[in-house]
Each structure stands twice: as C-alpha cells, then as structure tokens.
Write a protein that holds these residues in place. Sequence first.
Motif, PDB file in Angstrom:
ATOM      1  N   MET A   1     -36.775  68.079 -18.205  1.00 12.65           N
ATOM      2  CA  MET A   1     -35.698  68.668 -18.988  1.00 12.65           C
ATOM      3  C   MET A   1     -36.495  68.726 -20.375  1.00 12.65           C
ATOM      4  O   MET A   1     -35.859  69.340 -21.135  1.00 12.65           O
ATOM      5  N   GLU A   2     -37.360  67.930 -20.818  1.00 13.95           N
ATOM      6  CA  GLU A   2     -38.346  68.098 -21.780  1.00 13.95           C
ATOM      7  C   GLU A   2     -38.833  69.316 -22.023  1.00 13.95           C
ATOM      8  O   GLU A   2     -38.885  69.965 -23.197  1.00 13.95           O
ATOM      9  N   ASP A   3     -38.962  70.198 -20.808  1.00 12.82           N
ATOM     10  CA  ASP A   3     -39.471  71.498 -20.874  1.00 12.82           C
ATOM     11  C   ASP A   3     -38.498  72.548 -20.863  1.00 12.82           C
ATOM     12  O   ASP A   3     -38.951  73.852 -20.579  1.00 12.82           O
ATOM     13  N   GLU A   4     -37.365  72.267 -20.679  1.00 14.01           N
ATOM     14  CA  GLU A   4     -36.085  73.343 -20.404  1.00 14.01           C
ATOM     15  C   GLU A   4     -35.691  73.675 -22.032  1.00 14.01           C
ATOM     16  O   GLU A   4     -35.245  72.829 -22.823  1.00 14.01           O
ATOM     17  N   PRO A   5     -36.118  74.757 -22.649  1.00 15.70           N
ATOM     18  CA  PRO A   5     -35.692  75.180 -23.846  1.00 15.70           C
ATOM     19  C   PRO A   5     -34.244  75.361 -24.224  1.00 15.70           C
ATOM     20  O   PRO A   5     -33.830  75.146 -25.382  1.00 15.70           O
ATOM     21  N   GLY A   6     -33.691  75.437 -22.973  1.00 16.92           N
ATOM     22  CA  GLY A   6     -31.961  75.486 -23.373  1.00 16.92           C
ATOM     23  C   GLY A   6     -31.436  74.150 -23.403  1.00 16.92           C
ATOM     24  O   GLY A   6     -30.042  74.172 -23.509  1.00 16.92           O
ATOM     25  N   THR A   7     -32.068  73.213 -22.894  1.00 13.65           N
ATOM     26  CA  THR A   7     -31.640  71.671 -22.860  1.00 13.65           C
ATOM     27  C   THR A   7     -31.692  71.168 -24.339  1.00 13.65           C
ATOM     28  O   THR A   7     -32.702  71.040 -24.693  1.00 13.65           O
ATOM     29  N   VAL A   8     -30.491  70.672 -24.892  1.00 17.94           N
ATOM     30  CA  VAL A   8     -30.449  70.255 -26.195  1.00 17.94           C
ATOM     31  C   VAL A   8     -30.545  68.840 -26.320  1.00 17.94           C
ATOM     32  O   VAL A   8     -31.287  68.283 -27.094  1.00 17.94           O
ATOM     33  N   GLU A   9     -29.948  68.206 -25.448  1.00 18.66           N
ATOM     34  CA  GLU A   9     -29.722  66.616 -25.313  1.00 18.66           C
ATOM     35  C   GLU A   9     -29.560  66.183 -24.043  1.00 18.66           C
ATOM     36  O   GLU A   9     -28.654  66.761 -23.205  1.00 18.66           O
ATOM     37  N   TYR A  10     -29.907  64.996 -23.837  1.00 18.11           N
ATOM     38  CA  TYR A  10     -29.507  64.154 -22.569  1.00 18.11           C
ATOM     39  C   TYR A  10     -29.622  62.656 -22.491  1.00 18.11           C
ATOM     40  O   TYR A  10     -30.441  62.306 -23.342  1.00 18.11           O
ATOM     41  N   ARG A  11     -28.804  62.328 -21.744  1.00 19.02           N
ATOM     42  CA  ARG A  11     -28.734  60.594 -21.906  1.00 19.02           C
ATOM     43  C   ARG A  11     -28.255  60.195 -20.340  1.00 19.02           C
ATOM     44  O   ARG A  11     -27.136  60.574 -20.168  1.00 19.02           O
ATOM     45  N   TYR A  12     -28.688  59.045 -19.774  1.00 12.84           N
ATOM     46  CA  TYR A  12     -28.380  58.648 -18.636  1.00 12.84           C
ATOM     47  C   TYR A  12     -28.121  57.178 -18.832  1.00 12.84           C
ATOM     48  O   TYR A  12     -28.970  56.478 -19.504  1.00 12.84           O
ATOM     49  N   SER A  13     -26.676  56.585 -18.680  1.00  8.37           N
ATOM     50  CA  SER A  13     -26.320  55.189 -18.992  1.00  8.37           C
ATOM     51  C   SER A  13     -25.849  54.322 -18.139  1.00  8.37           C
ATOM     52  O   SER A  13     -24.981  55.112 -17.342  1.00  8.37           O
ATOM     53  N   LEU A  14     -26.352  53.351 -17.818  1.00  8.19           N
ATOM     54  CA  LEU A  14     -26.079  52.496 -16.512  1.00  8.19           C
ATOM     55  C   LEU A  14     -25.160  51.524 -17.003  1.00  8.19           C
ATOM     56  O   LEU A  14     -25.108  51.015 -18.172  1.00  8.19           O
ATOM     57  N   ASN A  15     -24.106  51.035 -16.348  1.00  5.51           N
ATOM     58  CA  ASN A  15     -23.352  49.933 -16.326  1.00  5.51           C
ATOM     59  C   ASN A  15     -24.201  48.533 -16.188  1.00  5.51           C
ATOM     60  O   ASN A  15     -25.137  48.644 -15.669  1.00  5.51           O
ATOM     61  N   ALA A  16     -23.477  47.539 -16.504  1.00  2.00           N
ATOM     62  CA  ALA A  16     -24.140  46.209 -16.450  1.00  2.00           C
ATOM     63  C   ALA A  16     -24.713  45.887 -15.021  1.00  2.00           C
ATOM     64  O   ALA A  16     -25.875  45.365 -15.006  1.00  2.00           O
TER      65      ALA A  16
ATOM     66  N   ASP B   1     -26.431  77.290 -24.224  1.00  2.00           N
ATOM     67  CA  ASP B   1     -25.361  77.979 -23.910  1.00  2.00           C
ATOM     68  C   ASP B   1     -25.434  78.175 -22.363  1.00  2.00           C
ATOM     69  O   ASP B   1     -26.096  77.467 -21.783  1.00  2.00           O
ATOM     70  N   SER B   2     -24.585  79.164 -22.076  1.00  2.00           N
ATOM     71  CA  SER B   2     -24.729  79.179 -20.344  1.00  2.00           C
ATOM     72  C   SER B   2     -25.938  79.548 -20.082  1.00  2.00           C
ATOM     73  O   SER B   2     -26.289  78.964 -18.655  1.00  2.00           O
ATOM     74  N   ASP B   3     -26.737  80.278 -20.339  1.00  2.00           N
ATOM     75  CA  ASP B   3     -28.152  80.573 -20.031  1.00  2.00           C
ATOM     76  C   ASP B   3     -28.857  79.477 -20.018  1.00  2.00           C
ATOM     77  O   ASP B   3     -29.670  79.201 -18.883  1.00  2.00           O
ATOM     78  N   GLY B   4     -28.928  78.508 -20.818  1.00  2.00           N
ATOM     79  CA  GLY B   4     -29.568  77.168 -20.742  1.00  2.00           C
ATOM     80  C   GLY B   4     -29.177  76.381 -19.708  1.00  2.00           C
ATOM     81  O   GLY B   4     -29.916  75.724 -18.981  1.00  2.00           O
ATOM     82  N   LEU B   5     -28.085  76.262 -19.491  1.00  2.00           N
ATOM     83  CA  LEU B   5     -27.404  75.379 -18.456  1.00  2.00           C
ATOM     84  C   LEU B   5     -27.676  76.093 -17.191  1.00  2.00           C
ATOM     85  O   LEU B   5     -28.145  75.426 -16.298  1.00  2.00           O
ATOM     86  N   ILE B   6     -27.677  77.345 -16.847  1.00  2.00           N
ATOM     87  CA  ILE B   6     -27.827  77.881 -15.473  1.00  2.00           C
ATOM     88  C   ILE B   6     -29.511  77.586 -15.340  1.00  2.00           C
ATOM     89  O   ILE B   6     -30.108  77.277 -14.186  1.00  2.00           O
ATOM     90  N   ALA B   7     -30.301  77.642 -16.311  1.00  2.00           N
ATOM     91  CA  ALA B   7     -31.880  77.323 -16.068  1.00  2.00           C
ATOM     92  C   ALA B   7     -31.969  75.781 -15.614  1.00  2.00           C
ATOM     93  O   ALA B   7     -32.807  75.748 -14.853  1.00  2.00           O
ATOM     94  N   HIS B   8     -31.193  75.176 -16.333  1.00  2.00           N
ATOM     95  CA  HIS B   8     -31.290  73.762 -15.657  1.00  2.00           C
ATOM     96  C   HIS B   8     -30.854  73.442 -14.418  1.00  2.00           C
ATOM     97  O   HIS B   8     -31.506  72.798 -13.724  1.00  2.00           O
ATOM     98  N   ALA B   9     -29.701  74.131 -14.038  1.00  2.00           N
ATOM     99  CA  ALA B   9     -28.963  74.120 -12.727  1.00  2.00           C
ATOM    100  C   ALA B   9     -30.049  74.715 -11.676  1.00  2.00           C
ATOM    101  O   ALA B   9     -30.284  74.102 -10.712  1.00  2.00           O
ATOM    102  N   ASP B  10     -30.754  75.837 -12.227  1.00  2.00           N
ATOM    103  CA  ASP B  10     -31.777  76.247 -11.099  1.00  2.00           C
ATOM    104  C   ASP B  10     -32.937  75.366 -10.788  1.00  2.00           C
ATOM    105  O   ASP B  10     -33.395  74.966  -9.567  1.00  2.00           O
ATOM    106  N   ASN B  11     -33.460  74.634 -11.799  1.00  2.00           N
ATOM    107  CA  ASN B  11     -34.379  73.527 -11.646  1.00  2.00           C
ATOM    108  C   ASN B  11     -33.921  72.419 -11.003  1.00  2.00           C
ATOM    109  O   ASN B  11     -34.827  71.882 -10.030  1.00  2.00           O
ATOM    110  N   PHE B  12     -32.775  71.835 -11.284  1.00  2.00           N
ATOM    111  CA  PHE B  12     -32.323  70.686 -10.696  1.00  2.00           C
ATOM    112  C   PHE B  12     -32.095  71.108  -9.235  1.00  2.00           C
ATOM    113  O   PHE B  12     -32.602  70.064  -8.363  1.00  2.00           O
TER     114      PHE B  12
END
Length: 125
Positions: A38-53, A66-77
């Motif tokens: 995600m560091e290399d996805e220009p359309g991804t602004v922020e991300y955080r994964y948080s686990l419970n205890a 924007d929607s284009d940035g999200l679609i680029a991430h979805a394709d990668n995922f």
Amino acid sequence: MSKKFAPPEQIFWIYEVKINPGKTEEFVSVARDLMATMEDEPGTVEYRYSLNADRSICHIYERYRDSDGLIAHADNFGRAFSERFAEACSPSRFSVYGAPDDRVRSILHQYGATFLSNIIGPTGS
C-alpha cells in the motif's frame, strides 16, 4: 482550532474481521505484506490494522484519495492477497464512508459493504 471534513471525493472504511481459529500468525503475515504494498499505491492515503487484546478481531481502517485510488487498491488486493486473506479471517462488518462511485459500490457490495453518507458537511445536508 478549526475542524475540517475530509475532501468529499475521499472514501474510507472500517472493515471488521474475525481471525479464523489458529490463523493469527497467517493473518498478521498477510496484513503486513498487504500494508507494505500500500506504500506504493498513490491513491491510498492512510491505513491502519488494529487487533483486539486476544488477537481474535481486527479493525481495518483504510482511506483512499478517490474511487480510482480505491479501485487500484482493490485490483492489487484481488490479484495478490485475496486468497491468503480469506483463509486467515472472516468478515463481520464492513462500513464504507464518503461518496464512492458506482464502480466502487459494485465491487464492495460483493463483500457485504454498508454505505453511509454524511448528514452534514461534504455530500450531506
């Protein structure tokens, strides 16, 4: 201090997943690998994964330019991570905020997304 709304074209979500029994290390591994790309996805602004205890539930927060940035991430995922992710966890809640276009709604609807809109500010009354 002035509080600001996110730009109306940005889309963000909170995705809650339950870690499948015995799959915590696999989940953490795929999450780390995914976040590294995600560091290399220009359309991804922020991300955080948080686990419970007890590391049985994860909240995933992601924000896209924007929607284009999200679609680029979805394709990668989909191409690189979807199988490993699905083996390690099960979705329990998926809340999407902002103003995604119809393409994004169609993609995220497949994952059980609930779309919420602002009641005031950008895209709200």
